[in-house]
Design an enzyme around this catalytic site. Structure first.
Site, PDB file in Angstrom:
ATOM      1  N   LYS A   1       0.787  -1.313   0.041  1.00 21.36           N
ATOM      2  CA  LYS A   1       0.172  -0.031   0.032  1.00 21.36           C
ATOM      3  C   LYS A   1       0.804   1.163   0.013  1.00 21.36           C
ATOM      4  O   LYS A   1       1.881   1.023   0.478  1.00 21.36           O
ATOM      5  CB  LYS A   1      -0.923   0.206   1.272  1.00 21.36           C
ATOM      6  CG  LYS A   1      -1.977  -0.830   1.323  1.00 21.36           C
ATOM      7  CD  LYS A   1      -2.795  -0.716   2.590  1.00 21.36           C
ATOM      8  CE  LYS A   1      -4.128  -1.827   2.716  1.00 21.36           C
ATOM      9  NZ  LYS A   1      -4.831  -1.374   1.660  1.00 21.36           N
TER      10      LYS A   1
ATOM     11  N   ARG B   1     -10.651 -11.053   1.700  1.00 23.28           N
ATOM     12  CA  ARG B   1     -11.451 -12.056   0.937  1.00 23.28           C
ATOM     13  C   ARG B   1     -10.941 -13.524   1.241  1.00 23.28           C
ATOM     14  O   ARG B   1     -11.699 -14.317   1.142  1.00 23.28           O
ATOM     15  CB  ARG B   1     -11.799 -11.569  -0.401  1.00 23.28           C
ATOM     16  CG  ARG B   1     -10.859 -11.362  -1.386  1.00 23.28           C
ATOM     17  CD  ARG B   1     -11.224 -10.815  -2.340  1.00 23.28           C
ATOM     18  NE  ARG B   1     -11.041  -9.371  -2.213  1.00 23.28           N
ATOM     19  CZ  ARG B   1     -11.540  -8.377  -3.201  1.00 23.28           C
ATOM     20  NH1 ARG B   1     -11.858  -8.758  -4.201  1.00 23.28           N
ATOM     21  NH2 ARG B   1     -11.347  -6.948  -2.980  1.00 23.28           N
TER      22      ARG B   1
HETATM   23  N1  BES Z   1      -8.295  -3.435   4.334  1.00 23.76           N
HETATM   24  C1  BES Z   1      -8.294  -3.104   3.037  1.00 23.76           C
HETATM   25  C2  BES Z   1      -9.647  -2.217   2.803  1.00 23.76           C
HETATM   26  C3  BES Z   1      -9.569  -1.048   3.472  1.00 23.76           C
HETATM   27  C4  BES Z   1      -9.437   0.179   2.729  1.00 23.76           C
HETATM   28  C5  BES Z   1     -10.193  -0.787   4.687  1.00 23.76           C
HETATM   29  C6  BES Z   1      -9.511   1.571   3.361  1.00 23.76           C
HETATM   30  C7  BES Z   1     -10.293   0.221   5.228  1.00 23.76           C
HETATM   31  C8  BES Z   1      -9.918   1.523   4.815  1.00 23.76           C
HETATM   32  C9  BES Z   1      -8.420  -4.360   2.003  1.00 23.76           C
HETATM   33  O1  BES Z   1      -7.608  -5.257   2.364  1.00 23.76           O
HETATM   34  C10 BES Z   1      -7.764  -3.708   0.657  1.00 23.76           C
HETATM   35  O2  BES Z   1      -6.778  -3.331   0.695  1.00 23.76           O
HETATM   36  N2  BES Z   1      -8.549  -4.004  -0.479  1.00 23.76           N
HETATM   37  C11 BES Z   1      -8.148  -3.445  -1.550  1.00 23.76           C
HETATM   38  C12 BES Z   1      -8.530  -4.366  -2.708  1.00 23.76           C
HETATM   39  C13 BES Z   1      -8.246  -4.472  -4.023  1.00 23.76           C
HETATM   40  C14 BES Z   1      -6.732  -4.717  -3.986  1.00 23.76           C
HETATM   41  C15 BES Z   1      -8.974  -5.134  -5.138  1.00 23.76           C
HETATM   42  C16 BES Z   1      -8.583  -2.193  -1.917  1.00 23.76           C
HETATM   43  O3  BES Z   1      -9.998  -1.854  -1.461  1.00 23.76           O
HETATM   44  O4  BES Z   1      -7.913  -1.196  -2.528  1.00 23.76           O
HETATM   45 ZN    ZN Z   2      -5.570  -5.288   1.955  1.00 16.65          ZN
END
Ligand code: BES
Ligand code: ZN
Ligand code: ZN
Length: 501
Positions: free
Chosen positions: A278, A352
């Site tokens: 990230k 997921r």
């Molecule tokens: N934990 C994150 C989602 C999240 C984002 C929670 C902001 C709280 C605040 C999750 O694991 C994630 O990173 N999801 C990705 C999915 C994508 C790679 C398909 C996302 O939302 O960018």
């Molecule tokens: Zn994530």
């Protein structure tokens, strides 16, 4: 914060200040004559002239300091209809003000609630609000003289000789819901260096051990391996501390053989994104990526303590998503517990993966009456609904209704989004049975929910709450300081209390 019931008239109350919400333009001593009787000094106090009930106005009116209680705080509700939610906010504001004033206690005069409707329902909310208004996460700070101290107790003032059972129970319900939310917040606010998956599991089993009829089994990485939780294990592979699955089970007396309601929580103690790392901004908030698991844990604890009728299972899918040399690569394929092979394209979509195995396990180990999962799953959900609404997905309209009502009762708002079957095609993989992320970003909350739904059998009632937009607040609000919100702990508790048909 203690709750103390004070019966027998205001001359017997021991409190620093009574909290009284007022509607704009209301003549409070006429609409609530009991207040006039309980605090006769109000009728002649010059400060009463400034009590207008305007929204956000707080006026404190004083009596002689020798009186058993000599301060009343009037909290303006504005002109809007005084709903439980608005009253909740008013009491929480009142508590914050009392804390700033360095007081030790507040009183909720029960007779001041009657004019707004159901007294017991509102008392429950008032107690809930007072406790959350008093919440702050202080475990990791030194106590400084200059900081406002939390209040010590809240009293509930009655004019009658006895406290009616229904009101006593209402106050206890509010207290228990607040404790659940505070527990979820404490866990979610705890930084990732102090709460690894094994720490969380140890804490869960320690706390659960003190609750009769609540069992807690911690499954380690060897058990997960032997049972085939390959998606769950793939997430934890890049971290130095291994994943865990925590299984909480509770049944009320006589309900031991009933089909259970199963709650599943995403418990990523830190989500760096893994190899698909990230960006740095806001990454620290990913210590809250276990809010789903924290909420499931807190609600299980409290529904067991309250001896809610029925049988419940809570699954906490715990792992840390980190990018070391053993980490899962983008492009890896693993076999899920449900049997299908899964292509992992973006290691940041780890939630997921832990959930798909937990969902499959729920159906393998039990015959669930229904399954509700809670997860900080997608940034896309936060983009779609903002920071005030969770996304609700369900294969079953009846269950969706129940979850929506539980959310509304808890003051944790959600909005139903579609499990749009046509988008399932976006999860097609070039080399495995299914790809865990969609080919395009659009509708990301929906495609994530569809991926989870792939692991739920057609005849199993299932609901999914995506809480990615609501698990963390950047700024203080009356019911929640900046930081973790503990979202869904109360919703799940209310769902259980209401009975899941
Ligand atoms: N934990 C994150 C989602 C999240 C984002 C929670 C902001 C709280 C605040 C999750 O694991 C994630 O990173 N999801 C990705 C999915 C994508 C790679 C398909 C996302 O939302 O960018
Ligand atoms: Zn994530
Ligand atoms: Zn995540």
């Amino acid at each position: 914060m203690d709750i103390r019931f004070q019966a027998g008239g205001a001359e017997n109350w021991k409190t620093d200040i009574a909290l009284v919400p007022v509607v704009q333009g209301e003549k409070i001593l006429e609409t609530c004559p009991e207040l006039d009787a309980a605090a006769p000094f109000l009728a002649i106090a010059p400060g009463m002239r400034d009590v207008s009930g305007r929204k956000n106005e707080i006026q404190i009116v004083y009596g002689h300091p020798d009186l058993p209680f000599s301060r009343v705080m009037f909290i303006g509700l504005g002109k809007d209809e005084p709903t439980p939610g608005r009253l909740r906010e008013a009491f929480a504001k009142g508590v914050r003000k009392a804390k700033d004033l360095r007081l030790a206690s507040v009183d909720v005069p029960v007779f001041c609630l009657k004019r707004f409707g159901l007294e017991d329902r509102l008392l429950e909310e008032a107690v809930y609000a007072c406790m959350l208004g008093n919440y702050s996460f202080t475990a990791l700070r030194k106590v400084r003289e200059a900081d406002p101290k939390p209040l010590e107790y809240v009293t509930i003032g009655f004019l009658d000789e006895y406290v009616p059972d229904s009101l006593r129970q209402a106050a206890r319900r509010g207290e228990s819901a607040a404790e659940a939310v505070m527990m979820a917040r404490d866990l979610a606010n705890t930084p990732a260096n102090l709460l690894h998956p094994d720490d969380f599991a140890d804490k869960a089993s320690l706390v659960a051990a003190g609750v009769p009829r609540l069992s807690c089994t911690v499954r380690d990485e060897r058990w997960l391996e032997a049972e085939g939780f390959s998606c769950h294990l793939a997430v934890g592979r890049g971290a130095s501390r291994p994943p865990r699955l925590v299984v909480l089970e509770y049944a009320a007396k006589g309900d031991e053989e009933a089909d259970p309601v199963v709650f599943v929580g995403k418990g990523i103690t830190f989500d760096s994104g893994g190899i698909s790392i990230k960006p740095a901004a806001k990454m620290h908030t990913m210590k809250c990526d276990m809010t789903g698991a924290a909420s499931v844990f807190a609600s299980m604890l409290h529904l067991a303590q309250e001896e809610v009728p029925g049988r419940f299972v809570g699954l906490l899918a715990l792992a840390e998503n980190m990018p070391d040399g053993g980490a899962v690569h983008p492009g890896d394929v693993v076999e899920s517990l449900g049997g299908d092979s899964v292509e992992i394209v973006n290691t940041d979509a780890e939630g997921r993966l832990v959930l798909c195995d937990a969902l499959a396990y729920a159906q393998k180990a039990w015959k669930p009456r229904c399954i509700v999962d809670v997860a900080t799953l997608t940034g896309a959900c936060a983009v779609a609904l903002g920071d005030g609404l969770a996304g609700l997905f369900s294969s079953d309209d009846g269950l969706a209704q129940l979850v929506q009502s539980a959310c509304a009762c808890a003051g944790e708002d959600c909005w139903r989004l579609p499990l749009w079957a046509e988008y399932k095609a976006k999860l097609k993989s070039t080399c495995a049975d299914i790809c865990h992320t969609a080919s395009s970003r659009e509708g990301g909350a929906i495609t994530a929910a569809l991926f989870l739904g792939h692991f739920v059998k057609k005849d199993v009632r299932w609901a999914h709450l995506d809480i990615a937009g609501v698990d963390w607040r950047d700024a203080d609000s009356p019911l929640c300081p900046a930081g973790a919100t503990g979202f869904a702990a109360r919703t799940l508790l209310e769902l259980a209390r209401g009975g899941v048909e």
